[in-house]
Design a protein around this motif. Structure first.
Motif, PDB file in Angstrom:
ATOM      1  N   ARG A  71     -35.687  65.955  90.462  1.00  0.00           N
ATOM      2  CA  ARG A  71     -37.038  66.001  91.042  1.00  0.00           C
ATOM      3  C   ARG A  71     -37.531  67.446  91.116  1.00  0.00           C
ATOM      4  O   ARG A  71     -38.664  67.740  90.762  1.00  0.00           O
ATOM      5  CB  ARG A  71     -37.032  65.362  92.430  1.00  0.00           C
ATOM      6  N   MET A  74     -38.430  68.675  87.682  1.00  0.00           N
ATOM      7  CA  MET A  74     -39.693  68.088  87.243  1.00  0.00           C
ATOM      8  C   MET A  74     -40.869  68.790  87.908  1.00  0.00           C
ATOM      9  O   MET A  74     -41.884  69.064  87.268  1.00  0.00           O
ATOM     10  CB  MET A  74     -39.730  66.597  87.559  1.00  0.00           C
ATOM     11  N   GLN A 124     -43.048  63.670  81.233  1.00  0.00           N
ATOM     12  CA  GLN A 124     -42.753  62.237  81.179  1.00  0.00           C
ATOM     13  C   GLN A 124     -41.249  61.989  81.088  1.00  0.00           C
ATOM     14  O   GLN A 124     -40.716  61.099  81.750  1.00  0.00           O
ATOM     15  CB  GLN A 124     -43.484  61.582  80.007  1.00  0.00           C
ATOM     16  N   THR A 127     -39.752  62.742  84.441  1.00  0.00           N
ATOM     17  CA  THR A 127     -40.077  61.666  85.381  1.00  0.00           C
ATOM     18  C   THR A 127     -39.156  60.483  85.156  1.00  0.00           C
ATOM     19  O   THR A 127     -38.624  59.902  86.114  1.00  0.00           O
ATOM     20  CB  THR A 127     -41.544  61.220  85.224  1.00  0.00           C
TER      21      THR A 127
END
Length: 179
Positions: A71, A74, A124, A127
């Motif tokens: 996380r 990202m 993407q 994620t």
């Protein structure tokens, strides 16, 4: 009232909620054959579950750390835009040179689009990876919840049967042939 009906129709539980029970232990924690278990069997299974729980806690902590790391990566990737900004600035500077401005603008625009597409593809992928690691962490927590509930149930049975750990250990310490 129509909104409430629409909400009810569109509401769906996640696929992994199939084994959940609300307000009670997870399915499979209590078995009909549990009352037939001896004190030794209850003790052995409870001890095994304690070891399993320790392993599951370590795995859950590792899975949660992986989810957090993914996380954070990202977020850094989403917040970073240095490549796009540098391309825009370079094409802007080239635009100040007579005769080069239009060509530089077209090249800079294409480069910015390519950089933005690559960045979006990276976001993407990050994620997707974050969702997978988060799902693994959730599954580990659910597994721990089941093991803890089973352990607690076995301990409760052990105590209800008036079993004593000291008696079990004393029985195991006697030499063979003596009772």
């Amino acid at each position: 009232m129509e909104d409430a009906a629409d909400d009810a129709e569109n509401f769906a539980l996640p696929a992994n909620m199939g084994n959940a029970t609300f307000g009670g232990p997870p399915m499979g924690v209590r078995k009909m054959t549990d009352s037939d278990l001896s004190c030794q069997q209850l003790f052995a299974e409870a001890e095994g579950l304690e070891k399993t729980l320790a392993e599951q806690k370590a795995a859950a902590a590792s899975a949660q750390q992986a989810a957090d790391d993914t996380r954070n990566a990202m977020m850094e990737q989403a917040m970073g835009g240095g490549g796009i900004q540098a391309t825009s600035m370079a094409s802007g500077l080239l635009g100040m040179i007579p005769g080069v401005g239009m060509a530089a603008g077209l090249v800079g625009s294409a480069a910015s689009q390519a950089a933005a597409s690559a960045r979006m593809a990276g976001i993407q992928e990050s994620t997707k990876k974050m969702m997978e690691t988060q799902q693994k962490a959730i599954e580990m927590q659910q597994s721990m919840h089941y093991s803890q509930a089973r352990h607690d149930h076995l301990v409760e049975l052990f105590l209800k049967k008036d079993c004593k750990v000291s008696q079990l250990k004393a029985a195991n310490a006697k030499p063979p042939g003596q009772q």
